[in-house]
Scaffold this motif. Structure first.
Motif, PDB file in Angstrom:
ATOM      1  N   GLU A  39    -116.685   1.912 -40.606  1.00 11.47           N
ATOM      2  CA  GLU A  39    -118.061   1.932 -40.094  1.00 11.47           C
ATOM      3  C   GLU A  39    -118.123   1.965 -38.574  1.00 11.47           C
ATOM      4  N   SER A  40    -117.027   2.400 -37.926  1.00  6.32           N
ATOM      5  CA  SER A  40    -116.939   2.467 -36.460  1.00  6.32           C
ATOM      6  C   SER A  40    -117.255   1.131 -35.810  1.00  6.32           C
ATOM      7  N   ASN A  41    -117.102   0.075 -36.557  1.00  2.57           N
ATOM      8  CA  ASN A  41    -117.430  -1.255 -36.046  1.00  2.57           C
ATOM      9  C   ASN A  41    -116.724  -2.274 -36.945  1.00  2.57           C
ATOM     10  N   LEU A  42    -115.399  -2.354 -36.785  1.00  2.00           N
ATOM     11  CA  LEU A  42    -114.586  -3.140 -37.707  1.00  2.00           C
ATOM     12  C   LEU A  42    -114.714  -4.633 -37.408  1.00  2.00           C
ATOM     13  N   PRO A 100    -106.392 -10.593 -50.444  1.00  2.00           N
ATOM     14  CA  PRO A 100    -107.264 -11.738 -50.147  1.00  2.00           C
ATOM     15  C   PRO A 100    -107.604 -11.815 -48.663  1.00  2.00           C
ATOM     16  N   PHE A 101    -108.817 -12.251 -48.373  1.00  2.00           N
ATOM     17  CA  PHE A 101    -109.281 -12.364 -46.989  1.00  2.00           C
ATOM     18  C   PHE A 101    -108.813 -13.653 -46.326  1.00  2.00           C
ATOM     19  N   VAL A 102    -108.200 -14.541 -47.096  1.00  2.00           N
ATOM     20  CA  VAL A 102    -107.909 -15.885 -46.617  1.00  2.00           C
ATOM     21  C   VAL A 102    -107.079 -15.890 -45.333  1.00  2.00           C
ATOM     22  N   ASP A 103    -106.147 -14.955 -45.179  1.00  2.00           N
ATOM     23  CA  ASP A 103    -105.298 -14.940 -43.990  1.00  2.00           C
ATOM     24  C   ASP A 103    -106.039 -14.478 -42.744  1.00  2.00           C
ATOM     25  N   PHE A 104    -107.234 -13.939 -42.911  1.00  2.00           N
ATOM     26  CA  PHE A 104    -108.039 -13.492 -41.771  1.00  2.00           C
ATOM     27  C   PHE A 104    -109.263 -14.377 -41.564  1.00  2.00           C
ATOM     28  N   GLU A 105    -109.432 -15.356 -42.433  1.00  2.00           N
ATOM     29  CA  GLU A 105    -110.615 -16.225 -42.376  1.00  2.00           C
ATOM     30  C   GLU A 105    -110.733 -16.909 -41.016  1.00  2.00           C
ATOM     31  N   SER A 106    -109.620 -17.396 -40.507  1.00  2.00           N
ATOM     32  CA  SER A 106    -109.637 -18.119 -39.231  1.00  2.00           C
ATOM     33  C   SER A 106    -109.761 -17.180 -38.037  1.00  2.00           C
ATOM     34  N   LYS A 107    -109.730 -15.867 -38.271  1.00  2.00           N
ATOM     35  CA  LYS A 107    -109.778 -14.887 -37.181  1.00  2.00           C
ATOM     36  C   LYS A 107    -111.168 -14.263 -37.009  1.00  2.00           C
ATOM     37  N   LYS A 108    -112.153 -14.781 -37.719  1.00  2.00           N
ATOM     38  CA  LYS A 108    -113.496 -14.197 -37.630  1.00  2.00           C
ATOM     39  C   LYS A 108    -114.020 -14.206 -36.196  1.00  2.00           C
ATOM     40  N   ASN A 109    -113.913 -15.339 -35.533  1.00  2.00           N
ATOM     41  CA  ASN A 109    -114.421 -15.440 -34.164  1.00  2.00           C
ATOM     42  C   ASN A 109    -113.665 -14.502 -33.230  1.00  2.00           C
ATOM     43  N   LEU A 110    -112.351 -14.408 -33.425  1.00  3.07           N
ATOM     44  CA  LEU A 110    -111.545 -13.490 -32.617  1.00  3.07           C
ATOM     45  C   LEU A 110    -112.031 -12.055 -32.781  1.00  3.07           C
ATOM     46  N   ILE A 111    -112.199 -11.640 -34.036  1.00  6.20           N
ATOM     47  CA  ILE A 111    -112.583 -10.247 -34.308  1.00  6.20           C
ATOM     48  C   ILE A 111    -113.999  -9.952 -33.827  1.00  6.20           C
ATOM     49  N   ASP A 112    -114.919 -10.848 -34.152  1.00  9.12           N
ATOM     50  CA  ASP A 112    -116.335 -10.578 -33.880  1.00  9.12           C
ATOM     51  C   ASP A 112    -116.739 -10.843 -32.435  1.00  9.12           C
ATOM     52  N   GLU A 113    -116.183 -11.885 -31.834  1.00 17.15           N
ATOM     53  CA  GLU A 113    -116.618 -12.278 -30.495  1.00 17.15           C
ATOM     54  C   GLU A 113    -115.646 -11.831 -29.402  1.00 17.15           C
ATOM     55  N   LYS A 114    -114.379 -12.192 -29.548  1.00 19.18           N
ATOM     56  CA  LYS A 114    -113.430 -11.921 -28.479  1.00 19.18           C
ATOM     57  C   LYS A 114    -113.021 -10.451 -28.402  1.00 19.18           C
ATOM     58  N   LEU A 115    -113.079  -9.756 -29.535  1.00 16.57           N
ATOM     59  CA  LEU A 115    -112.706  -8.335 -29.521  1.00 16.57           C
ATOM     60  C   LEU A 115    -113.943  -7.446 -29.504  1.00 16.57           C
ATOM     61  N   LEU A 116    -114.712  -7.468 -30.588  1.00 15.89           N
ATOM     62  CA  LEU A 116    -115.914  -6.638 -30.634  1.00 15.89           C
ATOM     63  C   LEU A 116    -116.957  -7.084 -29.621  1.00 15.89           C
TER      64      LEU A 116
END
Length: 230
Positions: A132-135, A150-166
């Motif tokens: 979606e051009s917005n991972l 499973p998403f479990v290994d990325f659960e703790s990375k939500k803030n990293l992906i959404d805030e610090k990267l995107l």
């Protein structure tokens, strides 16, 4: 999409794609470290765009390569699919109905099921993977669910992906004068590398173990007859 028939071909393609991306990320980081002042600021802004591009690009490529590998195993060896992937085959049949008439009435659903039984799809849809051009973390979760990771290994990375990267990439990509410190850039570089490694490890594990294949039910153990005491 290139044919990835064997496990080795699929793994080689994923490894090769990961390698050139990591090499480019490393090269840019070295240039950032050597630069000073305004030149460093410009390179870091460009670097954030590059980090995101490689994160999205690798996830999409690796997932699509895995789907292509599964289709090759189906087409050439009639690999029996797990229940998860059988449902994705059914989804492809439902998708052809366009406006999903099955949701409007029971008869629409029966029509879809009749078509599925009479002429079921044998290959997975090649356009299932959409970044979606917005991972962000929600889109990543959708992709992982499709490829049954499973998403479990990325659960703790939500803030990293959404805030610090995107959260940094989007303003820069839309022309805003967003700046960051060298520590923030180095942290983003480190975290994105870790994300790439985790995603690569998870999808390679699926390929190596043919996770898409239906596993035989465990054999029931027959209880030993009781000894009758005299």
């Amino acid at each position: 999409m290139t044919n990835y028939v064997t496990v080795e071909q699929c793994l080689a393609a994923i490894h090769s794609d990961s390698a050139w991306r990591k090499k480019e990320i490393s090269s840019l980081k070295q240039r950032v470290a050597r630069a000073e002042g305004e030149s460093q600021t410009i390179l870091m802004r460009a670097g954030i765009l590059m980090l995101y591009a490689h994160w999205e690009g690798f996830v999409r490529f690796a997932a699509e390569t895995y789907i292509a590998h599964i289709n090759e195993r189906i087409a050439r060896f009639k690999a029996p699919l797990s229940a998860h992937y059988q449902q994705l085959l059914m989804w492809r049949c439902v998708k052809r109905k366009g406006d999903f008439p099955h949701a409007k009435s029971p008869t629409g659903f029966l029509d879809v099921m009749q078509e599925w039984r009479s002429s079921p799809d044998t290959l997975l849809s090649e356009d299932m993977i959409d970044s979606e051009s917005n991972l962000n973390s929600q889109v990543l979760q959708k992709i992982l669910r499709i490829i049954d990771i499973p998403f479990v290994d990325f659960e703790s990375k939500k803030n990293l992906i959404d805030e610090k990267l995107l959260g940094r990439r989007n303003p820069i990509a839309h022309g805003q004068r967003r700046t960051l410190s060298i520590d923030e850039y180095n942290e983003a570089d480190k975290e994105v590398r870790a994300l790439l490694d985790t995603f690569q490890r998870k999808i390679e594990d699926c390929v190596q173990h043919s996770s898409f294949v239906e596993k035989p039910a465990p054999a029931e153990q027959t209880a030993a007859p009781e000894t009758v005491m005299a």
